[in-house]
Motif scaffolding. Sequence first.
Motif, PDB file in Angstrom:
ATOM      1  N   ILE A 122      31.144  34.015  36.375  1.00  0.00           N
ATOM      2  CA  ILE A 122      30.766  34.592  37.744  1.00  0.00           C
ATOM      3  C   ILE A 122      32.016  34.810  38.608  1.00  0.00           C
ATOM      4  CG2 ILE A 122      29.503  34.262  39.879  1.00  0.00           C
ATOM      5  CD1 ILE A 122      27.505  32.681  37.990  1.00  0.00           C
ATOM      6  N   ALA A 123      32.044  35.857  39.434  1.00  0.00           N
ATOM      7  CA  ALA A 123      33.225  36.138  40.098  1.00  0.00           C
ATOM      8  C   ALA A 123      32.809  36.654  41.510  1.00  0.00           C
ATOM      9  CB  ALA A 123      34.098  37.145  39.460  1.00  0.00           C
ATOM     10  N   PRO A 124      33.383  36.572  42.499  1.00  0.00           N
ATOM     11  CA  PRO A 124      33.377  37.386  43.714  1.00  0.00           C
ATOM     12  C   PRO A 124      33.085  38.820  43.215  1.00  0.00           C
ATOM     13  CG  PRO A 124      34.981  35.866  44.048  1.00  0.00           C
ATOM     14  CD  PRO A 124      34.993  36.044  42.686  1.00  0.00           C
ATOM     15  N   THR A 125      32.456  39.813  44.159  1.00  0.00           N
ATOM     16  CA  THR A 125      32.372  40.945  43.831  1.00  0.00           C
ATOM     17  C   THR A 125      33.653  41.939  43.527  1.00  0.00           C
ATOM     18  OG1 THR A 125      30.185  40.996  45.259  1.00  0.00           O
ATOM     19  CG2 THR A 125      31.269  43.052  44.916  1.00  0.00           C
ATOM     20  N   HIS A 126      34.769  41.729  44.471  1.00  0.00           N
ATOM     21  CA  HIS A 126      35.844  42.344  44.112  1.00  0.00           C
ATOM     22  C   HIS A 126      36.561  41.980  43.022  1.00  0.00           C
ATOM     23  CE1 HIS A 126      37.035  38.642  46.624  1.00  0.00           C
ATOM     24  NE2 HIS A 126      38.245  39.169  46.307  1.00  0.00           N
ATOM     25  N   MET A 127      36.094  40.818  42.296  1.00  0.00           N
ATOM     26  CA  MET A 127      36.842  40.416  41.271  1.00  0.00           C
ATOM     27  C   MET A 127      36.283  40.520  39.861  1.00  0.00           C
ATOM     28  SD  MET A 127      38.702  36.996  42.660  1.00  0.00           S
ATOM     29  CE  MET A 127      39.674  37.092  44.174  1.00  0.00           C
ATOM     30  N   VAL A 128      34.962  41.244  39.815  1.00  0.00           N
ATOM     31  CA  VAL A 128      34.111  41.172  38.749  1.00  0.00           C
ATOM     32  C   VAL A 128      34.843  41.941  37.681  1.00  0.00           C
ATOM     33  CG1 VAL A 128      31.953  42.382  37.878  1.00  0.00           C
ATOM     34  CG2 VAL A 128      32.020  40.913  40.043  1.00  0.00           C
ATOM     35  N   ARG A 129      35.604  43.070  37.907  1.00  0.00           N
ATOM     36  CA  ARG A 129      36.095  43.873  37.011  1.00  0.00           C
ATOM     37  C   ARG A 129      37.121  43.111  36.074  1.00  0.00           C
ATOM     38  NH1 ARG A 129      39.195  44.403  41.856  1.00  0.00           N
ATOM     39  NH2 ARG A 129      41.502  44.190  41.661  1.00  0.00           N
ATOM     40  N   TYR A 130      37.595  42.102  36.522  1.00  0.00           N
ATOM     41  CA  TYR A 130      38.632  41.312  35.725  1.00  0.00           C
ATOM     42  C   TYR A 130      37.630  40.540  34.466  1.00  0.00           C
ATOM     43  CZ  TYR A 130      41.653  41.497  39.540  1.00  0.00           C
ATOM     44  OH  TYR A 130      42.783  41.982  40.569  1.00  0.00           O
ATOM     45  N   ILE A 131      36.410  40.226  35.042  1.00  0.00           N
ATOM     46  CA  ILE A 131      35.560  39.646  33.835  1.00  0.00           C
ATOM     47  C   ILE A 131      35.124  40.676  32.942  1.00  0.00           C
ATOM     48  CG2 ILE A 131      33.177  38.562  33.626  1.00  0.00           C
ATOM     49  CD1 ILE A 131      33.878  36.795  35.977  1.00  0.00           C
ATOM     50  N   GLU A 132      34.799  41.794  33.553  1.00  0.00           N
ATOM     51  CA  GLU A 132      34.356  42.809  32.670  1.00  0.00           C
ATOM     52  C   GLU A 132      35.130  43.254  31.518  1.00  0.00           C
ATOM     53  OE1 GLU A 132      33.185  45.551  35.643  1.00  0.00           O
ATOM     54  OE2 GLU A 132      31.098  44.542  35.823  1.00  0.00           O
TER      55      GLU A 132
END
Length: 592
Positions: free
Chosen positions: A135-145
């Motif tokens: 789980i990540a903050p919205t502005h960091m989700v791309r890193y997980i994806e």
Amino acid sequence: MTELCITATPTFNSSPQRLADFATLAEALDYAAEGCTGFNFHDNRGRLLAPLAYVEVRRRALDAARRLKSLGLERGARVAVIADTDPAFMEIFFGCQYAGLVPVPMPIPMSIGGHERYVARLDRLVESCEARVAIAPTHMVRYIEEMPSVDTLAFHGDIEAFRTLPVEEGMTLAPSGPDEIAYLQYTSGSTGFPRGVEIRQHAIMANLRAILASGLAVRPQDRCVSWLPFYHDMGLVGFVLGPMASQLSVDYLGPREFAMRPRLWLSLMTRNRGSIAFAPPFGYDLCTRRLHGSDIDRLDLSAWRVAGVGAEPVLPDVLERFADHFAAAGFDRRAFLPSYGMAENSLAVSFAPLGTGMSLDHVNRDALEQHGEARALDDPEAAEVNATSFVNCGHPLPGHDIIIRDSEGQPLPERHVGRVTIRGPSLMSGYFRDPEQTRKSLGDDGWFDTGDLGYLTSQGLHVTGRHKDLIIVNGRNIWPQDIEALASRLAGINRGELTALAPPEEAPEVDVVVLVQTTLSDEQERAALVKEMAAGIRSEFGIRCTVSLLPPRTLPRTSSGKISRSQARRQYAAQLREAMGAAPTPSAAASS
């Protein structure tokens, strides 16, 4: 249109204070939720964004626990959460406590070296802890994806997507018990790739009790202020779990916000009468260099009774400059509290005495280098040329022990330098899925080899450096921080802009390598800097030195902001191999 007025949680609580006398973190939050104190998040201008009373933290955590359990996760499954300074982190971290799951705080993309490198690092961390959720903050989700391992996860996304997950009806929660893992804390990675440290509930509660009752002597009127990252042990244990377990309110800035505007930290201390705040030496140094004149006139630091120092070697000159600089704002140098700790011991091992400030032990440098003995100087000022000083980090916390040992594992007497070994109820159960390294570091007798070097006196522990960083020249033990201190004075360069290393195999003709970040572009000025520094080090230490100038923000750093000497050494060796056969220009490197 009227602006919604929000206020921070109060300093004084409505419930009697208890200092971590709980069996688990979930029990601690249950009690904290009975009061009115809590977490307070501020933006990049110091404005209050989100006050989060502990009663609300508990409500959100219980909801998160039910959603996590509805994913069908087995007990003890790992939940990776990018640990930005955000209320969502509290929701997931404490949700895991109520669900019998293991949260794993992940570093944020700060000073790690670019988008792709961060994604690769994050992917490796997620794989190494075998996380089932990320789980990540919205502005960091791309890193997980973008992680190659993303398809192995039961769920990944931001907090908003997580909150839309269905909840299984009739669910019963079973919080983590005293003998279960409370969380995985990744080490800073100063000597290699970070390892996941298993901290069990009984260990973290033992460390919190000792810190709050003995190390800090916490009072009901205390208030904490912090910019430390939640993925680092000092930020997580010291300023998330510690305030919660003692029902204190705490004010947060993000580490990036502090780096850009360090005055915000001290402004929050002033506005909310903060009394407890910690920082590595570079944090104090940044404030000293960036705040002047009218900035200081607007500050009132008179309530600051515990100015903790840790996470990296304590630099006396940095603290002295800070104390002098902010004396006009009411800062009392007796508030300085040097400490020693590490993730493997939950957080703290020892604290200097409260209210006494920084105490230095001045020793003979020749005896230290040649015989490993910290012989005290009768008159440090008269023998300044042949002296070096170490900060007293105090005695171990109650129930904890420290022994200094030689290379054979035998205890050493006072004032003899050796490996720092520790024992106590706060120690990790091991490195996650790494039994070999666990056996190397944690003996069957319960003693942990920290990898640090130091010595004991009647006053307490004095840490001299990392064993792997020690520079050995013809049988002499030379501490890199002594070289760094001299080099910074010679060049007028901040200590955080250079590092001294033992030379790699690719540089057999020198005794030490000094890497220096600089903005100088003039070739003559660069050559003069290199010559002066190399000559000064040779004159002071009698060793051959190579100085290499690097662009700003080049030196590799750990997740906690420390320069990683081991990684810098590997990078320097790789550069030498690549340039093999080509002689360095005077503007790039020089030996003396």
